[in-house]
Write a protein that holds these residues in place. Structure first.
Motif, PDB file in Angstrom:
ATOM      1  N   ARG A 186      37.990  41.710  36.913  1.00 50.08           N
ATOM      2  CA  ARG A 186      37.475  40.627  37.746  1.00 50.08           C
ATOM      3  C   ARG A 186      37.451  39.282  37.032  1.00 50.08           C
ATOM      4  NH1 ARG A 186      38.526  38.840  41.765  1.00 50.08           N
ATOM      5  NH2 ARG A 186      37.700  40.396  43.195  1.00 50.08           N
ATOM      6  N   ASP A 187      37.098  39.273  35.755  1.00 48.68           N
ATOM      7  CA  ASP A 187      37.053  38.009  35.026  1.00 48.68           C
ATOM      8  C   ASP A 187      38.427  37.497  34.629  1.00 48.68           C
ATOM      9  OD1 ASP A 187      34.324  37.909  35.194  1.00 48.68           O
ATOM     10  OD2 ASP A 187      33.982  38.856  33.240  1.00 48.68           O
ATOM     11  N   LYS A 188      39.458  38.319  34.807  1.00 49.81           N
ATOM     12  CA  LYS A 188      40.803  37.928  34.382  1.00 49.81           C
ATOM     13  C   LYS A 188      41.686  37.514  35.548  1.00 49.81           C
ATOM     14  CE  LYS A 188      40.473  41.096  30.465  1.00 49.81           C
ATOM     15  NZ  LYS A 188      41.003  42.321  29.809  1.00 49.81           N
ATOM     16  N   ILE A 189      41.469  38.090  36.718  1.00 46.71           N
ATOM     17  CA  ILE A 189      42.246  37.710  37.892  1.00 46.71           C
ATOM     18  C   ILE A 189      41.306  37.501  39.064  1.00 46.71           C
ATOM     19  CG2 ILE A 189      44.412  38.822  37.199  1.00 46.71           C
ATOM     20  CD1 ILE A 189      43.669  41.200  38.916  1.00 46.71           C
ATOM     21  N   ASP A 190      41.615  36.520  39.872  1.00 48.30           N
ATOM     22  CA  ASP A 190      40.774  36.223  41.028  1.00 48.30           C
ATOM     23  C   ASP A 190      41.587  36.421  42.297  1.00 48.30           C
ATOM     24  OD1 ASP A 190      38.795  35.460  42.735  1.00 48.30           O
ATOM     25  OD2 ASP A 190      39.068  33.311  42.401  1.00 48.30           O
ATOM     26  N   ILE A 191      41.711  37.657  42.696  1.00 49.55           N
ATOM     27  CA  ILE A 191      42.351  37.999  43.963  1.00 49.55           C
ATOM     28  C   ILE A 191      41.426  38.966  44.684  1.00 49.55           C
ATOM     29  CG2 ILE A 191      44.717  37.645  43.115  1.00 49.55           C
ATOM     30  CD1 ILE A 191      44.977  40.672  42.877  1.00 49.55           C
ATOM     31  N   PRO A 192      41.563  39.110  45.991  1.00 51.42           N
ATOM     32  CA  PRO A 192      40.685  40.030  46.709  1.00 51.42           C
ATOM     33  C   PRO A 192      40.818  41.466  46.202  1.00 51.42           C
ATOM     34  CG  PRO A 192      41.808  38.566  48.243  1.00 51.42           C
ATOM     35  CD  PRO A 192      42.451  38.354  46.898  1.00 51.42           C
ATOM     36  N   ILE A 193      39.682  42.128  46.035  1.00 54.51           N
ATOM     37  CA  ILE A 193      39.637  43.534  45.658  1.00 54.51           C
ATOM     38  C   ILE A 193      38.878  44.283  46.746  1.00 54.51           C
ATOM     39  CG2 ILE A 193      38.847  45.242  43.981  1.00 54.51           C
ATOM     40  CD1 ILE A 193      39.029  43.092  41.828  1.00 54.51           C
ATOM     41  N   LEU A 194      39.559  45.217  47.387  1.00 49.86           N
ATOM     42  CA  LEU A 194      38.959  46.037  48.436  1.00 49.86           C
ATOM     43  C   LEU A 194      38.740  47.429  47.865  1.00 49.86           C
ATOM     44  CD1 LEU A 194      38.092  46.397  51.381  1.00 49.86           C
ATOM     45  CD2 LEU A 194      40.477  46.872  51.956  1.00 49.86           C
ATOM     46  N   MET A 195      37.486  47.815  47.686  1.00 54.19           N
ATOM     47  CA  MET A 195      37.176  49.103  47.080  1.00 54.19           C
ATOM     48  C   MET A 195      37.097  50.191  48.144  1.00 54.19           C
ATOM     49  SD  MET A 195      34.294  49.998  44.224  1.00 54.19           S
ATOM     50  CE  MET A 195      35.306  49.182  42.983  1.00 54.19           C
ATOM     51  N   VAL A 196      37.716  51.324  47.858  1.00 52.73           N
ATOM     52  CA  VAL A 196      37.714  52.465  48.774  1.00 52.73           C
ATOM     53  C   VAL A 196      36.877  53.571  48.151  1.00 52.73           C
ATOM     54  CG1 VAL A 196      39.138  54.198  49.917  1.00 52.73           C
ATOM     55  CG2 VAL A 196      40.010  51.864  49.631  1.00 52.73           C
ATOM     56  N   THR A 197      35.956  54.127  48.924  1.00 52.34           N
ATOM     57  CA  THR A 197      35.073  55.156  48.385  1.00 52.34           C
ATOM     58  C   THR A 197      34.821  56.242  49.420  1.00 52.34           C
ATOM     59  OG1 THR A 197      32.846  55.592  47.539  1.00 52.34           O
ATOM     60  CG2 THR A 197      33.089  53.741  49.050  1.00 52.34           C
ATOM     61  N   ALA A 198      34.707  57.466  48.934  1.00 52.92           N
ATOM     62  CA  ALA A 198      34.338  58.576  49.807  1.00 52.92           C
ATOM     63  C   ALA A 198      32.833  58.745  49.848  1.00 52.92           C
ATOM     64  CB  ALA A 198      34.986  59.866  49.316  1.00 52.92           C
ATOM     65  N   ARG A 199      32.134  58.026  48.992  1.00 51.07           N
ATOM     66  CA  ARG A 199      30.682  58.107  48.936  1.00 51.07           C
ATOM     67  C   ARG A 199      30.081  57.147  49.961  1.00 51.07           C
ATOM     68  NH1 ARG A 199      29.512  57.981  42.389  1.00 51.07           N
ATOM     69  NH2 ARG A 199      30.794  59.778  41.847  1.00 51.07           N
ATOM     70  N   VAL A 200      28.961  57.532  50.494  1.00 50.79           N
ATOM     71  CA  VAL A 200      28.317  56.695  51.502  1.00 50.79           C
ATOM     72  C   VAL A 200      26.969  56.163  51.033  1.00 50.79           C
ATOM     73  CG1 VAL A 200      29.470  57.855  53.400  1.00 50.79           C
ATOM     74  CG2 VAL A 200      27.270  58.722  52.609  1.00 50.79           C
ATOM     75  N   GLU A 201      26.567  56.496  49.819  1.00 53.41           N
ATOM     76  CA  GLU A 201      25.280  56.032  49.334  1.00 53.41           C
ATOM     77  C   GLU A 201      25.308  54.517  49.159  1.00 53.41           C
ATOM     78  OE1 GLU A 201      27.012  58.410  48.003  1.00 53.41           O
ATOM     79  OE2 GLU A 201      25.821  60.234  47.805  1.00 53.41           O
TER      80      GLU A 201
ATOM     81  N   GLY B  21      46.843  51.865  36.557  1.00 46.12           N
ATOM     82  CA  GLY B  21      46.617  50.934  37.650  1.00 46.12           C
ATOM     83  C   GLY B  21      46.035  49.622  37.167  1.00 46.12           C
ATOM     84  N   GLU B  22      45.129  49.699  36.202  1.00 47.83           N
ATOM     85  CA  GLU B  22      44.555  48.472  35.644  1.00 47.83           C
ATOM     86  C   GLU B  22      45.613  47.640  34.941  1.00 47.83           C
ATOM     87  OE1 GLU B  22      41.102  46.981  32.506  1.00 47.83           O
ATOM     88  OE2 GLU B  22      41.195  49.068  33.126  1.00 47.83           O
ATOM     89  N   LYS B  23      46.497  48.306  34.195  1.00 45.71           N
ATOM     90  CA  LYS B  23      47.578  47.582  33.525  1.00 45.71           C
ATOM     91  C   LYS B  23      48.470  46.879  34.545  1.00 45.71           C
ATOM     92  CE  LYS B  23      47.858  50.700  29.528  1.00 45.71           C
ATOM     93  NZ  LYS B  23      48.723  51.686  28.814  1.00 45.71           N
ATOM     94  N   LEU B  24      48.798  47.592  35.623  1.00 45.44           N
ATOM     95  CA  LEU B  24      49.613  46.987  36.670  1.00 45.44           C
ATOM     96  C   LEU B  24      48.911  45.791  37.303  1.00 45.44           C
ATOM     97  CD1 LEU B  24      51.374  49.710  38.876  1.00 45.44           C
ATOM     98  CD2 LEU B  24      52.414  47.724  37.775  1.00 45.44           C
ATOM     99  N   ALA B  25      47.623  45.947  37.574  1.00 48.08           N
ATOM    100  CA  ALA B  25      46.871  44.873  38.210  1.00 48.08           C
ATOM    101  C   ALA B  25      46.900  43.605  37.371  1.00 48.08           C
ATOM    102  CB  ALA B  25      45.421  45.314  38.442  1.00 48.08           C
ATOM    103  N   LEU B  26      46.819  43.768  36.054  1.00 49.63           N
ATOM    104  CA  LEU B  26      46.779  42.617  35.154  1.00 49.63           C
ATOM    105  C   LEU B  26      48.151  42.037  34.868  1.00 49.63           C
ATOM    106  CD1 LEU B  26      44.083  43.878  32.613  1.00 49.63           C
ATOM    107  CD2 LEU B  26      43.800  42.174  34.414  1.00 49.63           C
ATOM    108  N   SER B  27      49.181  42.840  35.054  1.00 48.64           N
ATOM    109  CA  SER B  27      50.518  42.366  34.700  1.00 48.64           C
ATOM    110  C   SER B  27      51.370  42.009  35.908  1.00 48.64           C
ATOM    111  CB  SER B  27      51.256  43.431  33.881  1.00 48.64           C
ATOM    112  OG  SER B  27      51.448  44.610  34.666  1.00 48.64           O
ATOM    113  N   GLY B  28      51.020  42.526  37.080  1.00 52.18           N
ATOM    114  CA  GLY B  28      51.842  42.295  38.257  1.00 52.18           C
ATOM    115  C   GLY B  28      51.414  41.079  39.051  1.00 52.18           C
TER     116      GLY B  28
END
Length: 251
Positions: free
Chosen positions: A88-103, A57-64
């Protein structure tokens, strides 16, 4: 190595100003959740790519050529926190993080690593679509050069300079790297010097999702900005906290 799940066609009516669909990358190892996310996004006119492995996924994010990334926290190969920090330092597009944790500390860590926002499982697909649309719209407004400048092209505060024509920020004449949300927040406060804004007002202005939002997002972004622009982040000169009221920018 897991291959990305195939694309499916979406509605053709949704187009950007450049007549291109926004491409969304979903990095999520739960295929059922990923497919639901994809289907709702495609119904709303987005092109969607799914990757179930963090490393790939990281490779795709940086190459796509993607407009936004929906990033799960727990992933095989490489976790979401690490991916967020590394891209983050390589591409500046919105990143929406999804988590099952609530802490709270997990949410704060995600924002601290450069995520623009987070959403906690389980969530409604309509909420996800609303978040995606809001982040894309605000990112486009920030980066679009309309030629109609409503404020001075550059604000000079001595060691801090904000150039709104080039969307660049300088501290002691050295350019610093800001995410689009960090820039938007800094520019908003600097454009309204000495005015105290509550966390609610700031969130509504910058994120525009008060029905879904968590005000800790504001606190974390202010903290990140202080680390980047203040000589002494613990005793900020520009981004000041007014206890019980909110924040203000002092020139």
């Amino acid at each position: 190595m897991k291959a990305a799940l195939p694309l499916r066609s979406g509605c053709l009516w949704y187009k950007t100003m450049q007549n291109k669909k926004h491409r969304i990358l979903i990095i999520e190892d739960d295929k059922e959740i990923a497919v639901i996310e994809r289907d709702f996004l495609e119904i709303n006119g987005f092109d969607v790519v799914i990757e179930t492995n963090g490393t790939e996924g990281e490779k795709l994010a940086l190459s796509g050529d993607f407009s936004l990334i929906i990033l799960d926290l727990m992933l095989p190969g490489k976790d979401g926190m690490t991916i967020c920090r590394e891209i983050r330092d390589k591409i500046d597009i919105p990143i929406l993080m999804v988590t099952a944790r609530v802490e709270d500390n997990e949410k704060i860590r995600g924002l601290g690593f450069g995520a623009d926002d987070y959403i906690v499982k389980p969530f409604s697909p309509t909420e996800l679509v609303a978040r995606v649309k809001s982040h894309l719209a605000r990112y486009e407004r920030l980066t679009r050069n309309s030629g109609r400048q409503k404020a001075p092209d550059e604000m000079d505060f001595g060691r801090l300079r904000i150039n709104n024509e080039t969307l660049r920020v300088y501290v002691d004449e050295a350019e610093i790297t800001l995410t689009h949300k960090e820039y938007e927040l800094l520019y908003f406060l600097a454009s309204n010097p000495e005015i105290v804004f509550s966390k609610e007002q700031i969130y509504d202005k910058i994120w525009g999702e008060d029905m879904y939002g968590d005000l800790k997002t504001v606190t974390v972004h202010i903290s990140r900005l202080r680390e980047k622009i203040e000589k002494d982040p613990a005793n900020p000169l520009h981004l000041q906290t007014i206890w019980g009221a909110g924040y203000r920018f002092l020139p």
